[in-house]
Design a protein around this motif. Structure first.
Motif, mmCIF file in Angstrom:
data_model
loop_
_atom_site.group_PDB
_atom_site.id
_atom_site.type_symbol
_atom_site.label_atom_id
_atom_site.label_comp_id
_atom_site.label_asym_id
_atom_site.label_seq_id
_atom_site.Cartn_x
_atom_site.Cartn_y
_atom_site.Cartn_z
ATOM 1 N N CYS A 175 1.246 -1.241 -0.456
ATOM 2 C CA CYS A 175 -0.276 -0.269 -0.181
ATOM 3 C C CYS A 175 0.839 1.141 -0.279
ATOM 4 O O CYS A 175 0.611 2.403 -1.148
ATOM 5 C CB CYS A 175 -1.272 -0.337 0.624
ATOM 6 S SG CYS A 175 -1.887 -1.039 1.266
ATOM 7 N N SER A 178 3.137 1.598 -3.169
ATOM 8 C CA SER A 178 1.774 1.899 -4.557
ATOM 9 C C SER A 178 1.640 3.721 -4.636
ATOM 10 O O SER A 178 1.369 3.819 -5.411
ATOM 11 C CB SER A 178 0.492 1.001 -3.852
ATOM 12 O OG SER A 178 0.840 0.377 -4.080
ATOM 13 N N ASN A 188 -5.473 3.561 -7.641
ATOM 14 C CA ASN A 188 -4.204 2.988 -6.574
ATOM 15 C C ASN A 188 -3.987 3.705 -5.641
ATOM 16 O O ASN A 188 -4.288 3.027 -4.575
ATOM 17 C CB ASN A 188 -3.527 2.436 -7.482
ATOM 18 C CG ASN A 188 -2.883 3.384 -8.160
ATOM 19 O OD1 ASN A 188 -1.673 4.262 -7.618
ATOM 20 N ND2 ASN A 188 -2.047 2.957 -9.599
ATOM 21 N N ALA A 192 -5.169 1.830 -2.159
ATOM 22 C CA ALA A 192 -3.966 1.634 -1.330
ATOM 23 C C ALA A 192 -4.326 2.281 0.207
ATOM 24 O O ALA A 192 -4.021 1.747 1.617
ATOM 25 C CB ALA A 192 -1.845 2.647 -1.698
ATOM 26 N N GLY A 195 -6.852 0.095 1.919
ATOM 27 C CA GLY A 195 -6.264 -0.988 2.527
ATOM 28 C C GLY A 195 -5.236 -0.985 3.845
ATOM 29 O O GLY A 195 -5.680 -1.687 4.769
ATOM 30 N N ILE A 196 -4.351 -0.259 3.907
ATOM 31 C CA ILE A 196 -3.901 0.635 5.090
ATOM 32 C C ILE A 196 -4.921 0.819 6.427
ATOM 33 O O ILE A 196 -4.233 0.249 7.326
ATOM 34 C CB ILE A 196 -2.890 2.004 5.004
ATOM 35 C CG1 ILE A 196 -2.061 1.431 3.948
ATOM 36 C CG2 ILE A 196 -2.482 2.094 6.570
ATOM 37 C CD1 ILE A 196 -1.313 3.427 4.056
ATOM 38 N N SER A 226 -4.194 -3.872 -1.484
ATOM 39 C CA SER A 226 -2.904 -3.834 -0.905
ATOM 40 C C SER A 226 -1.826 -4.010 -2.347
ATOM 41 O O SER A 226 -1.431 -3.413 -3.445
ATOM 42 C CB SER A 226 -1.701 -3.994 0.338
ATOM 43 O OG SER A 226 -1.715 -4.850 -0.173
ATOM 44 N N ALA A 229 -3.044 -1.805 -5.405
ATOM 45 C CA ALA A 229 -2.685 -0.898 -5.843
ATOM 46 C C ALA A 229 -1.380 -1.267 -6.585
ATOM 47 O O ALA A 229 -0.936 -0.673 -6.766
ATOM 48 C CB ALA A 229 -2.987 -0.093 -4.465
#
Length: 358
Positions: A175, A178, A188, A192, A195-196, A226, A229
């Motif tokens: 992430c 990216s 993306n 990301a 995703g974090i 993640s 991305a």
């Protein structure tokens, strides 16, 4: 600000559901019309693979899985797959297992169904990697992108907390990288950031309740975001360094990523304010470095490369190999001196903040 970018979305089927892996796999094998299936799983994952495969009849099971996918191991698996006229690969396991399936698909074009048991994310990318003569080579090829990913959080329950943490932070590194990789774009970047957030919440829950499915589902969801991305944005500074540490010095993949993440973030964040703001917001903190370090302390994350056999004497070689590979688009210029400082801090486990004013 005017938006101007090109984004490619990879085509892939994702099936998500705890306790549904065997059912989903059987349905996908039928949908794809495959009748000569090769199931790839390490010896450690054999029982899980057997459980996942209960509703299909593989013609070949393969358990020779080696970290960083040595070319000789890949070739042996390719030859065996060809001899058995395999028409579908099923990988059950972590990044090394998926990586071996990709190595076979790269030269044969045989499709892959990936059943991840960690948070590595390789299952959602068209990136392959193999190691030869202590050098790791990576590439991009759509043939290695699994046609289907089957996520089942119940399959991750046997993954110890410490390995879950390392694997999840590996996903988080996808992430973060990216957000400043060569082909980063707003799509993306949004993936990301989410995703974090998902990985941060999921890993906290796994640490608090290792046998709970909710945290592991969040971690799998975050790991998928993640990887999507990362597949779009490409490899940034973090991944180029970790490929060298893994391929040249045979350091463990997930732990290496988990250790390097705060050091690359601390180095790059002052020169990447927009990315830093996204990362901080995902952690719910004012500063991205504080957010990551707070999480790492809660998780008792891997701390130093020296704990895994890397030494200060190795830094010169690592710098020599890695510097030419780091993208020119990195937010801060990376030369031998600055990379040596990053690796020195990561080797000894120093406070990453020393790199922000480097």
């Amino acid at each position: 600000m005017t938006l101007n970018f090109e984004h490619v979305t990879l085509g892939q089927r994702v099936l998500f559901g705890s306790g549904k892996a065997a059912e989903h796999l059987a349905n996908e094998v039928r949908r794809l019309g495959a009748d000569r299936v090769m199931v790839i799983a390490s010896e450690f994952e054999t029982a899980i693979a057997d459980n996942v495969s209960t509703l299909i009849s593989p013609v070949l099971r393969w358990d020779e899985v080696v970290m960083h996918v040595p070319v000789e191991v890949a070739q042996k698996a390719r030859d065996t797959a060809a001899a058995h006229q395999i028409d579908l690969l099923v990988s059950v396991g972590g990044g090394s297992t998926t990586g071996l399936a990709k190595a076979i698909a790269l030269t044969t074009g045989v499709p892959i169904i990936a059943v991840p048991t960690t948070y590595a994310g390789s299952e959602a990318t068209n990136v392959w990697g193999m190691t030869e003569a202590a050098r790791k080579t990576t590439g991009v090829d759509d043939r290695v992108l699994p046609v289907t990913v089957i996520y089942d959080a119940a399959l991750t329950l046997s993954l110890p907390v410490e390995l879950s943490v390392a694997s999840g932070l590996n996903g988080m590194a996808h992430c973060v990288d990216s957000l400043w990789a060569p082909k980063t774009d707003p799509i993306n970047a949004a993936l990301a950031a989410e995703g974090i957030r998902a990985l941060s919440q999921g890993l906290r829950a796994i640490k608090a309740s290792p046998q709970g499915l909710a945290g592991r589902e969040q971690a799998l969801y975050g790991a998928y975001l993640s990887a999507v991305a990362f597949a779009s944005a490409g490899s940034g500074m973090h991944h180029k360094i970790c490929h060298v540490l893994g391929g040249t010095f045979n350091l463990p993949h997930a732990q290496t990523h988990a250790i390097m993440l705060p050091y690359v973030l601390a180095f790059n964040s002052p020169a990447a304010p927009e990315a830093s703001d996204r990362i901080a917001a995902a952690f719910g903190t004012a500063d991205p470095n504080d957010g990551l370090q707070t999480l790492r302390k809660i998780l008792e994350a891997p701390r130093a490369l020296a704990d895994y056999g890397f030494t200060l004497d190795n830094i010169d070689e690592a710098v020599e190999v890695a510097v030419p590979q780091i993208p020119a688009t990195n937010p801060r210029h990376v030369d031998r001196e600055s990379l040596a400082a990053v690796l020195t801090a990561a080797t000894t486990g120093e406070d990453p903040k020393i790199l922000t004013d480097l």
